[in-house]
Design an enzyme around this catalytic site. Structure first.
Site, PDB file in Angstrom:
ATOM      1  CG  ASP A 155      -6.007   1.287  -0.646  1.00  0.00           C
ATOM      2  OD1 ASP A 155      -5.441   1.548  -0.593  1.00  0.00           O
ATOM      3  OD2 ASP A 155      -6.592  -0.008   0.075  1.00  0.00           O
ATOM      4  NE  ARG A 156      -3.941   4.208   3.055  1.00  0.00           N
ATOM      5  CZ  ARG A 156      -3.256   4.350   4.733  1.00  0.00           C
ATOM      6  NH1 ARG A 156      -2.383   5.698   4.364  1.00  0.00           N
ATOM      7  NH2 ARG A 156      -2.981   3.039   4.890  1.00  0.00           N
ATOM      8  CE  LYS A 169      -7.728   2.230   3.294  1.00  0.00           C
ATOM      9  NZ  LYS A 169      -6.880   1.611   3.493  1.00  0.00           N
ATOM     10  CG  ASP A 188      -3.353   3.829  -1.433  1.00  0.00           C
ATOM     11  OD1 ASP A 188      -3.755   4.073  -2.032  1.00  0.00           O
ATOM     12  OD2 ASP A 188      -3.028   2.881  -0.645  1.00  0.00           O
ATOM     13  CG  ASP A 246      -2.983  -0.730  -2.043  1.00  0.00           C
ATOM     14  OD1 ASP A 246      -2.975   0.591  -1.898  1.00  0.00           O
ATOM     15  OD2 ASP A 246      -3.937  -1.673  -1.135  1.00  0.00           O
ATOM     16  CB  SER A 268      -0.770  -0.427   1.064  1.00  0.00           C
ATOM     17  OG  SER A 268      -1.845   1.030   1.571  1.00  0.00           O
ATOM     18  CG  HIS A 269       0.429   3.955   3.590  1.00  0.00           C
ATOM     19  ND1 HIS A 269      -0.292   1.975   4.096  1.00  0.00           N
ATOM     20  CD2 HIS A 269       0.967   4.314   4.509  1.00  0.00           C
ATOM     21  CE1 HIS A 269       0.259   2.232   5.041  1.00  0.00           C
ATOM     22  NE2 HIS A 269       1.198   2.813   5.396  1.00  0.00           N
TER      23      HIS A 269
HETATM   24  C1  VG1 Z   1      -2.681   2.299   8.728  1.00  0.00           C
HETATM   25  C2  VG1 Z   1      -4.193   3.125   8.537  1.00  0.00           C
HETATM   26  C3  VG1 Z   1      -5.463   2.125   8.589  1.00  0.00           C
HETATM   27  C4  VG1 Z   1      -5.955   1.215   7.022  1.00  0.00           C
HETATM   28  C5  VG1 Z   1      -4.274   0.629   6.877  1.00  0.00           C
HETATM   29  C6  VG1 Z   1      -4.650  -0.069   5.871  1.00  0.00           C
HETATM   30  O1  VG1 Z   1      -2.919   0.764   9.826  1.00  0.00           O
HETATM   31  O2  VG1 Z   1      -3.912   3.111   9.886  1.00  0.00           O
HETATM   32  O3  VG1 Z   1      -6.991   2.710   8.974  1.00  0.00           O
HETATM   33  O4  VG1 Z   1      -6.832   0.448   6.838  1.00  0.00           O
HETATM   34  O5  VG1 Z   1      -3.453   1.719   7.737  1.00  0.00           O
HETATM   35  O6  VG1 Z   1      -4.174   1.010   4.818  1.00  0.00           O
HETATM   36  P1  VG1 Z   1      -1.838   1.312  10.691  1.00  0.00           P
HETATM   37  O7  VG1 Z   1      -1.581   0.043  11.537  1.00  0.00           O
HETATM   38  O8  VG1 Z   1      -0.196   1.088   9.951  1.00  0.00           O
HETATM   39  O9  VG1 Z   1      -2.657   2.227  11.499  1.00  0.00           O
HETATM   40  V1  VG1 Z   1      -3.305   0.886   3.105  1.00  0.00           V
HETATM   41  O10 VG1 Z   1      -3.976   1.816   2.207  1.00  0.00           O
HETATM   42  O11 VG1 Z   1      -2.107   0.755   3.589  1.00  0.00           O
HETATM   43  O12 VG1 Z   1      -3.688  -0.639   3.121  1.00  0.00           O
HETATM   44 CO    CO Z   2      -3.677   1.596   0.614  1.00  0.00          CO
END
Ligand code: VG1
Ligand code: CO
Length: 544
Positions: free
Chosen positions: A282-283, A377, A278, A280, A113-114
């Site tokens: 979803d954000r 998302k 982001d 992947d 993801s990010h």
């Molecule tokens: C973070 C965010 C959470 C989100 C998760 C996955 O998790 O706070 O809200 O669902 O990333 O998002 P954490 O445990 O690091 O706070 V994604 O777009 O990285 O799959």
């Molecule tokens: Co993501």
């Protein structure tokens, strides 16, 4: 082609976090590391034989080699068919869409993801179930349990599969179907939004926008949707070609990491609307001209305006938000007379509520918004939702947000991240704070009095499962809150997230600087948690 059974020994660290298993690329490249985890997924499918899966990723470094390994292991485990995104590309929401549309048995998403990518960056593997959503905790726990006892995996000795040409081919007895990454997702978007009206807005000559794909997976989707289908001029999508290292950046759509876009939207002659997504897809981050929409407000505004959008014109059944997300959405739910659910952080907790029809819209403060159209998302969905609202209301982003505050009050909101903290120090901070929790109720700090303090636990209203230790909450009598939790997606040290929220009903006082408006709460958090002491930092790494 022969099936090879390979002896292996378990790794002890394959516990999926907030969103799948995330580790650095070198860890995933260790002999048997990826294979062990993938075999653990196949073993928990029980049986894997005859199943159909979807497979794709965000295009980061190691995406293509991982896809070949996963396909050859799928064939060796008797899986009947795998639908693979062309070039190995599928955004997270598009994967969810394809799983649901073709009623497959689930899917595997390759993404961190990010988190940054590249040979020294991060990689990730996430399993989604047949409803299209991230595997719930009982499934991820079963995968983890399996990974701790695994002693062999199966893989087909075969040449690499062509994943660049659309169509079907055979890998042993298994069918590999290479699908267009965008088509099914685009069709779903067309079924939800008023594309004619959005097209009118984007071609009116009176509205300019800028979409930043951050060199990540949404590039092909954004080009197809905004430029080709909706008539926005070429160049509307920036950083629109997925790169294995995301151009060296952090594909995280916030005010710090999406600085290219922020500079444009806050510069002179700024466009009317800006959005970023982001790694992947979803954000999303939504910007107006010289204006930032907090994700928590965005969720509330989408909910309040949902009936303007064809896919939601009948109204919404309910809203769900993660615990640290601001309570702005709760106020909308109350006015609409629908339920509002508070879940732990991570999209997997929304799945049951969506499946049961209890919630229509969901959101997280971490730039995630979505609905019952998929079980993830969905960044571009949120952008289209905003464009649909803008096309109907013919107002600026800022006007829409400020009117919303006037009607519902404003929830000042901010998140402070402390990244790369020594894990033991972060744990000490949490342990100490946990021991203080029972003593805080009734105490006053400045103008605030503690109403409750606890470690959030969630009982799923559908299946009754209980998830504990989901974040420390300190709530005050006026509804303000401080929340602290450790990230479950990082791969180096610990990341401490501290969330602040206060409520301002008075329209005269709704235009303060957010950090100032929250200043007293920020000081109280330092006073209670000794953040500087434990993190060794005198300010957060990222403020959103
Ligand atoms: C973070 C965010 C959470 C989100 C998760 C996955 O998790 O706070 O809200 O669902 O990333 O998002 P954490 O445990 O690091 O706070 V994604 O777009 O990285 O799959
Ligand atoms: Co993501």
């Amino acid at each position: 082609m022969t099936i090879r059974t390979v002896s292996t020994t378990p790794f002890t660290d394959q516990k999926p976090g907030t969103s799948g298993l995330r580790k650095s690329v070198p860890v995933f490249q260790k002999p048997h590391y990826l294979e062990n985890f993938v075999q653990s997924i196949y073993d928990t499918l029980n049986p894997a034989a005859g199943k159909t899966l979807v497979l794709g990723g965000d295009g980061r470094y190691y995406n293509r080699p991982a896809i070949q390994i996963i396909l050859k292991m799928a064939a060796a485990n008797g899986i009947a068919r795998v639908k693979v995104g062309q070039h190995g590309i599928l955004s997270t929401p598009a994967t969810s869409c394809v799983i649901r549309k073709y009623q497959t048995d689930g899917g595997i998403i390759l993404s961190a993801s990010h988190n940054p990518g590249g040979p020294e960056g991060d990689f990730g593997v996430k399993f989604n179930t047949a409803n299209g959503g991230p595997a719930p905790e009982k499934v991820t726990e079963a995968i983890f349990a399996r990974s701790k006892e695994i002693d062999q995996y199966k893989i087909l000795d075969a040449p690499d599969v062509d994943i660049d040409t659309l169509g079907e081919s055979k890998l042993g007895d298994m069918t590999v179907e290479v699908i267009d990454s965008v088509t099914d997702y685009q069709a779903l978007m067309e079924s939800l939004f008023d594309f004619d009206r959005i097209r009118e807005l984007l071609t009116s000559g009176k509205f300019r926008m800028c979409v930043d794909s951050m060199h990540a997976v949404t590039g092909p989707y954004a080009h197809a949707l905004f430029e080709q289908r909706l008539g926005a001029p070429a160049g509307t999508v920036m950083n629109g070609t997925p790169l294995e290292d995301f151009g060296g950046g952090h594909p995280d759509p916030n005010l710090v990491y999406a600085h290219d876009l922020v500079e444009i939207l806050f510069g002179s002659n700024a466009p009317d609307f800006g959005a970023a997504s982001d790694g992947d897809g979803d954000r999303n981050m939504i910007l107006g001209r010289h204006f930032f929409v907090t994700p928590s407000d965005s969720l509330a505004i989408l909910a309040a305006n949902a009936t303007l959008v064809p896919g939601y014109k009948g109204g919404i059944a309910g809203i769900a938000r993660s615990m640290p997300t601001s309570q702005a959405a709760d106020r909308v739910a109350e006015k609409l007379g629908v339920a509002c659910y508070e879940t732990p952080t991570g999209w997997k907790f929304f799945g049951n509520l969506l499946d049961a029809g209890k919630a229509t819209l969901c959101g997280e403060e971490s730039f995630g918004t979505g609905s019952n159209h998929v079980r993830e998302k969905d960044g571009l969905w949120a952008v289209l939702f905003w464009l649909n609202i803008l096309a109907v209301r013919q107002q600026s982003v800022q006007e829409i947000v400020q009117e919303h505050w006037q009607t519902y009050g404003r929830n000042y909101y901010s998140r402070h991240d402390y990244e790369g903290v020594a894990s033991d120090r972060a744990q000490e901070l949490v342990d100490r704070l946990q021991s203080l929790l029972p003593t805080l109720k009734g105490k006053s700090y400045g103008s605030y009095q503690v109403e409750y303090s606890d470690d959030f636990a969630y009982e799923d209203p559908i299946d009754g499962s209980i998830s504990r230790n989901q974040g420390i909450r300190i709530g005050f009598t006026d509804g303000s809150r401080i929340v602290l939790r450790l990230s479950g997606t990082g791969t180096q040290g610990a990341t401490l997230r501290v969330y602040f929220e206060s409520f301002e009903p008075n329209p005269q006082k709704q235009h303060q600087d957010t950090q100032q408006a929250l200043g007293e709460l920020i000081a109280i958090a330092e006073n209670l948690a000794h953040i500087r002491h434990y993190t060794g930092m005198d300010k957060p790494t990222v403020i959103t």
